[in-house]
Design an enzyme around this catalytic site. Structure first.
Site, PDB file in Angstrom:
ATOM      1  N   ASP A  13      -4.813  -2.087  -7.320  1.00 53.06           N
ATOM      2  CA  ASP A  13      -5.890  -2.499  -8.222  1.00 53.06           C
ATOM      3  C   ASP A  13      -6.134  -1.374  -9.214  1.00 53.06           C
ATOM      4  O   ASP A  13      -5.239  -0.581  -9.472  1.00 53.06           O
ATOM      5  CB  ASP A  13      -7.148  -2.856  -7.419  1.00 53.06           C
ATOM      6  CG  ASP A  13      -7.991  -3.935  -8.095  1.00 53.06           C
ATOM      7  OD1 ASP A  13      -8.371  -3.718  -9.259  1.00 53.06           O
ATOM      8  OD2 ASP A  13      -8.257  -4.970  -7.485  1.00 53.06           O
ATOM      9  N   HIS A  55      -3.733  -1.501 -11.620  1.00 55.72           N
ATOM     10  CA  HIS A  55      -4.274  -2.271 -12.736  1.00 55.72           C
ATOM     11  C   HIS A  55      -4.780  -1.377 -13.856  1.00 55.72           C
ATOM     12  O   HIS A  55      -5.630  -1.765 -14.648  1.00 55.72           O
ATOM     13  CB  HIS A  55      -5.415  -3.188 -12.251  1.00 55.72           C
ATOM     14  CG  HIS A  55      -4.959  -4.291 -11.354  1.00 55.72           C
ATOM     15  ND1 HIS A  55      -5.827  -5.242 -10.854  1.00 55.72           N
ATOM     16  CD2 HIS A  55      -3.741  -4.601 -10.849  1.00 55.72           C
ATOM     17  CE1 HIS A  55      -5.152  -6.089 -10.081  1.00 55.72           C
ATOM     18  NE2 HIS A  55      -3.883  -5.713 -10.066  1.00 55.72           N
TER      19      HIS A  55
END
Length: 407
Positions: free
Chosen positions: A231, A254
């Site tokens: 993430d 991310h």
């Protein structure tokens, strides 16, 4: 002989003064070792009672500076534990040389699963060393983060590895965090924080394993670290200001994000600088995301000297954030975004749309600057920018961002 005696006297006075000023004599420093409080360090025994007993001795010590030693060549199994302050020593140093490992699922029976290790209300705390925190996240990751009936995002199962709450003048150095069940580090309501030379590593497909989450914190510096997760490498939430990030190798993951903002009431982020970072093989690069209908503002944010390597979505501003794509709110209100700079950015993208500035019609995004931004396709395809209700200018940027003013 008289001259030698005088030199000895002066040298003695100098040492006394040095001890008073810098405490180099160690008279006000006390060291505690968790093994001396019963920690086995065999990787099987629950060492939490011994760690908490050692922490009580540390926190109540009359010495002004205290060192808690977690020795090398040992593996300490800890069930969920909270290390609370305020403490009597003016400075506490946790020397992590050994490895610390989270329990299996059975070790969480009857316990809250939001956090593994929590440090709260401790000022002048330093955590450093070459030891490892192993969150054993692989036993949690197969559990989905979606409700089985509605398929909407719910509270993801699994604990954050380390939470620092109301810890001012915090220092984290050198340690490695691996396989957290959820976020690896959360900073909340902390001021004057420095995190450097750490490693955070989880597989790219591990769900919700943010590297470092920051909320309601001020004067935070994160630099010269490796973050590879499933993430956000770093996510900056509401209530945060004066955040400086530099020298981060991010990926997989991310990317580095501001937000999401506006989902929990009026939220503010300001004075964020992200510099000299490499972002590789990530879903997004640098982004600002806010929910429709949110309130608040984010301003004075700069991304400079960023290098992208095979990033899916390099630059994003999204005032319509709704990751589930289900029951998304339709509201023209939004968190106001202004004074946002992207400068000195170079790299490659796996997608053809390499810049996406999607802003609300009523609020919009103001004073956006793109300067010396050059992003190309890994595949050699033509690339383009998407731009809705964004206001500002671009110079020396490819592709052109046509809703902004040209040079």
């Amino acid at each position: 002989m008289m001259k030698l005696f005088s030199l000895q006297v002066y040298f003695g006075l100098f040492l006394v003064l040095l001890c008073m000023v810098s405490s180099v004599c160690g008279a006000d420093i006390k060291t505690f070792n968790v093994v001396n409080f019963g920690a086995a360090g065999d990787g099987r025994t629950d060492d939490s009672p011994a760690f908490l007993k050692a922490w009580e001795a540390v926190c109540q010590s009359e010495f002004s500076r205290v060192i808690l030693v977690i020795p090398k060549r040992k593996k300490f199994l800890l069930t969920p534990s909270t290390f609370d302050g305020p403490c009597k020593p003016s400075r506490i140093h946790i020397q992590v040389s050994g490895n610390i490992v989270a329990p299996s699922k059975s070790g969480w029976n009857g316990r809250a699963i939001n956090a593994w290790l929590t440090f709260s209300n401790i000022n002048h705390l330093t955590v450093n060393g070459n030891g490892v925190f192993d969150g054993q996240g692989h036993i949690w990751w197969p559990n989905p983060c979606l409700d089985d009936n509605t398929f909407q995002e719910t509270q993801c199962k699994g604990p954050t590895a380390l939470i620092f709450r109301r810890c001012d003048r915090l220092r984290v150095r050198g340690v490695t965090l691996i396989r957290s069940a959820r976020s690896h580090i959360i900073l909340t309501a902390c001021n004057e924080v420095s995190i450097a030379n750490i490693r955070i590593m989880s597989p790219g497909d591990s769900p919700n394993t943010d590297g470092i989450d920051i909320s309601s914190s001020k004067s935070v510096r994160i630099h010269n670290s490796l973050i590879a997760t499933g993430d956000d490498c770093i996510a900056i939430g509401g209530g945060s200001s004066n955040i400086n990030i530099s020298g981060i190798a991010c990926g997989p993951g991310h990317g580095i994000s501001i937000g999401s903002l506006g989902g929990g009431g009026f939220e503010v982020v300001e004075d964020v600088n992200v510099r000299n970072c490499t972002i590789k093989d990530t879903l997004t690069g640098v982004r600002i995301k806010s929910w429709q209908g949110g309130e608040g503002y984010a301003r004075r944010i700069a991304f400079e000297g960023i290098r992208f390597v095979a990033v899916n979505n390099p630059i994003i501003i999204d005032q319509f954030y709704c990751p589930s794509r289900v029951n998304c709110k339709n509201d023209t209100a939004a968190v106001a975004l202004s004074d946002i700079t992207f400068r000195g950015i170079l790299g490659t993208s796996l997608m053809d749309e390499v810049i996406n500035l999607s802003c609300s019609e009523t609020v919009g995004c103001k004073n956006i600057l793109l300067d010396r931004v050059y992003i190309s396709s890994v595949k050699g395809n033509p690339v383009h920018a998407k731009c809705i209700n964004a206001h500002g200018r671009y110079t020396h940027t490819s592709p052109a961002v046509k809703c902004l003013l040209p040079p």
